[in-house]
Enzyme design. Sequence first.
Site, PDB file in Angstrom:
ATOM      1  N   SER A 141     -86.499 -76.553 -28.745  1.00 30.77           N
ATOM      2  CA  SER A 141     -85.636 -75.322 -27.797  1.00 30.77           C
ATOM      3  C   SER A 141     -84.204 -75.991 -28.360  1.00 30.77           C
ATOM      4  O   SER A 141     -83.073 -75.309 -28.395  1.00 30.77           O
ATOM      5  CB  SER A 141     -85.467 -75.010 -26.727  1.00 30.77           C
ATOM      6  N   THR A 194     -81.401 -75.097 -23.852  1.00 30.32           N
ATOM      7  CA  THR A 194     -80.843 -74.618 -24.871  1.00 30.32           C
ATOM      8  C   THR A 194     -79.718 -73.560 -23.979  1.00 30.32           C
ATOM      9  O   THR A 194     -78.735 -73.525 -24.381  1.00 30.32           O
ATOM     10  CB  THR A 194     -81.782 -72.539 -24.208  1.00 30.32           C
ATOM     11  N   GLU A 335     -80.819 -66.538 -20.729  1.00 31.92           N
ATOM     12  CA  GLU A 335     -82.443 -66.878 -21.092  1.00 31.92           C
ATOM     13  C   GLU A 335     -83.391 -66.513 -19.812  1.00 31.92           C
ATOM     14  O   GLU A 335     -83.101 -66.922 -19.525  1.00 31.92           O
ATOM     15  CB  GLU A 335     -82.125 -68.128 -21.678  1.00 31.92           C
ATOM     16  N   ASP A 383     -85.338 -69.002 -29.554  1.00 33.51           N
ATOM     17  CA  ASP A 383     -85.615 -70.029 -30.064  1.00 33.51           C
ATOM     18  C   ASP A 383     -86.914 -70.271 -31.316  1.00 33.51           C
ATOM     19  O   ASP A 383     -86.811 -70.744 -32.658  1.00 33.51           O
ATOM     20  CB  ASP A 383     -85.156 -71.368 -29.481  1.00 33.51           C
ATOM     21  N   HIS A 489     -95.430 -75.907 -29.883  1.00 36.99           N
ATOM     22  CA  HIS A 489     -94.238 -74.905 -30.350  1.00 36.99           C
ATOM     23  C   HIS A 489     -94.972 -74.831 -31.557  1.00 36.99           C
ATOM     24  O   HIS A 489     -96.383 -75.060 -32.013  1.00 36.99           O
ATOM     25  CB  HIS A 489     -92.994 -75.303 -30.301  1.00 36.99           C
TER      26      HIS A 489
HETATM   27 ZN   LIG Z   1     -91.071 -75.424 -25.029  1.00 38.53          ZN
END
Ligand SMILES: [Zn+2]
Length: 589
Positions: A141, A194, A335, A383, A489
């Site tokens: 991120s 973020t 967010e 992201d 991710h």
């Molecule tokens: Zn993450």
Amino acid sequence: MSGARPLLSNRASSEVSTDRDLAEEDALLTGNPTQRDGPRTWKFWREVGLFVWALIATVLVIVLAVVYQKSQDTKHGSPAPRGKRNLIFMVSDGMGPTSLSLTRSVMQFQNGAPWSEQLVIDQHLIGQSRTRSTSSLITDSAAGATAFSCASKSYNGAISVLPNHEPCGTVLEAAKKAGYMTGLVVTTRITDATPACFAAHVNVRQEEDRIAEQMIGNHPLGRVVDLMFGGGRCHFLPNSSATSCRADGTDVVEMAKNNGFNYISDRKAFDDLKGGAGVEFPMLGLFADTDIPYEIDRRSENDIYPSLHEMAETALKALQEATRDSKQGFFLMIEGSRIDHAGHHNDPAAQVHEVLAYDKAIASVLDFLKNDPTQGVMVSTSDHETGGLATARQLHTGYPDYLWYPSPLANASHSAERLDYEYKKYLSNNPSASDKTTFIKDTISTGLGIKDFSDEEVQKLIDDPDTALYQYAEMLSRRSQTGWSTHGHSGADVNIYASDPDAAWPLAGNHENTEVGDFLRDYLDVDVEAVTHELKQYSQSMRILNADNWMGPEPEEGERLDGQNHVASYGGDFKKRHFLHGRGCDCGQ
Ligand SMILES: [Zn+2]
Ligand SMILES: *[C@@H]1O[C@H](CO)[C@@H](O)[C@H](O)[C@H]1NC(C)=O
Ligand SMILES: *[C@@H]1O[C@H](CO)[C@@H](O)[C@H](O)[C@H]1NC(C)=O
């Protein structure tokens, strides 16, 4: 040679030559008279017709060429509109395309809605973003948000610094310099990657204590954020406080107040903001020690924590009021932070509610834009994807049926995270409990809505409480036949949405994540390079003074930070076996 057919018809004719010209020339050459009666009238009108047609066609071609040229000019120009404007940038952290399929299906199931029923966000899809960082094909991120804030690729872990460890100016900092009001609204720690990337610069994202200080104005540019709502209070409290997670005794709340911030920390104070009318700037609202609970848990604790859409609406209203009479509008980042965490936990029920909460915030923003007299645009993207989520899962060795079930997710009333927390609390309060079965069965039945749990599932929770979080989530995933390829991710492309596809035209189609960053600065028409220059000069003067690096320590060697196109080489990792929790549940990375 019969007279009707022109003798020289095979020679090159100019554009204006017609059969009649040719016939006349033939007559001159052959000495035969040309026919000047009956057929000539017909020919004459045919010629006029042809001439007019040619004229219209020519004019049409010219007009179309000019129109096309004009439209091309616009497309290559700046997306900045004339006059005052607001930009709302929304980030759905860790939300890939499958998160939408998952959530939509559960929504339809719950509402008894037809398959044509969409989420609000579905109706605003305009493009896709590619997400790799400089250090890996799979971003984190921090690098993901740096691509948005600085419009530059960097390494995983970088908070608005480049691979050479120079700071890069952010769109929020440039917006503040240009006279815009600025805000950050999140459901995780306000010091998490973020939000941090918009108002802080550190070499490694774990430096959240340092990020907290920068965000309240201990920053080379001074205070750049006018409003912050979210969690992460523990990084603002001195280590003498029981709920602190700081390594030092710095009281960042006190520092913030000294910098002029109005600090609030609970639901009552949030309600006193009267939906935004009562906000006094600058505003710091921290409503949880760490993360605000998942929406699936929060909805039964609404008297303790505000929701994402409530925070978004309050921020929008407050920023609207504050900029009512100014030349510039505002830049607000909102967010849906914990969609990502639900992906890390492989918890499909928690994810559904996180995405629904994000969708509600999208609806709030669209509603605001529709009614706001100032022009503005909302752009939303992720992201990266988290979890390698699939709305399909093969449970047995035989070829699977094509089935995915929303009902087990609709029945869950709590997150695996919350059940794990309750289980750990139970164990520490009852260290010598001989029968844990009753407690566990009860949490599965009431928390997950699962009635058909097996003895093996219960026994495994007793035998291996360390992995309880993953076990609870897995029970829901198997029953709904939801697949996950990782607790981390993935490298999937993610969706881009906009309130107005015309205003956000540069983001239509498939883009590099840095182009989202380009759009943000272009729409606001702010000079981010000037900010970068100022930050670099500050770094330079700190070096001359031999001061500690204001951006914190650089990451260890060997973290694969080099190279614009570096792709880690294959090293036979598949052979290595790790204990499931060897690295712990390192959530939110
Ligand atoms: Zn993450
Ligand atoms: C709190 O931080 C100070 C440094 O500011 C340090 O000396 C002290 O040991 C810390 N206390 C605890 C309990 O961690
Ligand atoms: C969900 O709950 C309802 C009502 O308690 C129950 O009838 C149904 O079987 C449950 N579904 C699943 C998949 O457990």
